[in-house]
Write a protein that holds these residues in place. Structure first.
Motif: not given
Length: 286
Positions: A95-98, A167-170, A196-200
């Motif tokens: 929750l914090v890192a996303l 952040q690499g996934y983003v 973005v969320a489904p792709l992450l």
């Protein structure tokens, strides 16, 4: 016909895969060896474990080691506390890192580059160097000997690597997808949630798994933070099967260690399905 492979080509294809299959089989055996040895040891009698020539298959299997392990220590309670700490640490970390990883990946600036560099540098410092100041901070906050204090420590030291992973996934998600959604009238929040969320999802699942396993197996910080046996997690409880002279009771210890692997295996089996579904969703949306 073009779609039909010749017998010689099929044979060469199979021959090229043989070394890959052999390497995969060797890797599986390497990973399975500790679990197989734990299972074998947990079913042996003390007399059989004292033999000079160890055996793979117990000659006289017994469940007395499991009875001793559960009878001497509160393994169920310790496993429950470890599960609470690991789940809370994993969820809070994600929750914090996303949102932080999204900001670092999308808003490029000198401050973000410095923050990312500090995230990587922070992983170099040995954790043993900060044990004393960490204990003093937790003492001032009255979090020593509490599960929330241990969760805070686990989140703090898992967050940098989780942030670096996410952040690499983003960055792998093309910004043009968000721009296309905004052209269609979607707000930034809506585009993040819908596009973005489904792709992450694969990255979130992988980060959850990493955070859970790290917290579940962590020993050093738990040893410093937790002092009361009633709040000790599972790794600390397993140490209690070692006597004051440092001699471990292998039978009960093997049985308890084998039982300690079951929750993490169940969690991995459950979350692996989410990882596969997330990868398929990302492939379709990409």
């Amino acid at each position: 016909m073009k779609g039909t492979a010749r017998p010689g080509e099929k044979g060469r294809g199979v021959a090229r895969r043989v070394p890959q299959y052999l390497a995969l089989a060797a890797y599986i055996v390497f990973l399975a060896f500790p679990l197989v040895w734990l299972l074998s040891t947990s079913l042996k009698t003390p007399q059989e474990m004292a033999l000079a020539d160890p055996t793979w298959i117990p000659r006289d299997p017994t469940l007395s080691n499991f009875a001793d392990a559960f009878g001497e220590q509160d393994l169920v309670g310790a496993a429950g506390r470890s599960l609470v700490v690991a789940l809370a640490s994993a969820v809070i970390t994600v929750l914090v890192a996303l949102p932080a990883s999204y900001a670092m990946a999308r808003y490029r600036s000198l401050l973000n580059r410095i923050a990312l560099g500090w995230v990587l540098v922070s992983q170099v410092f040995p954790f043993i160097l900060i044990i004393i100041p960490l204990f003093m901070i937790l003492r001032d906050l009255e979090l020593v000997n509490t599960l929330p204090g241990l969760v805070a420590v686990h989140v703090t030291f898992t967050l940098p690597f989780a942030l670096w992973m996410l952040q690499g996934y983003v960055r792998a998600v093309p910004p043009e997808l968000e721009e296309a959604a905004s052209v269609d009238g979607a707000t930034r929040f809506r585009s993040i949630v819908s596009v973005v969320a489904p792709l992450l999802a694969p990255g979130v699942v992988a980060t959850l798994l990493f955070s859970f396993i790290s917290s579940w197996n962590e020993f050093l910080f738990a040893l410093v933070v937790l002092q009361d046996p009633d709040v000790m997690t599972l790794p600390l409880t397993l140490v209690r099967f070692t006597g004051p002279e440092g001699v471990a009771r292998l039978g009960p210890l093997a049985a308890a260690s084998l039982m300690a692997t079951i929750p993490s295996l169940i969690f991995f089996a459950i979350i692996q399905r989410r990882l596969k579904s997330g990868l398929m969703a990302g492939a379709v949306k990409g």
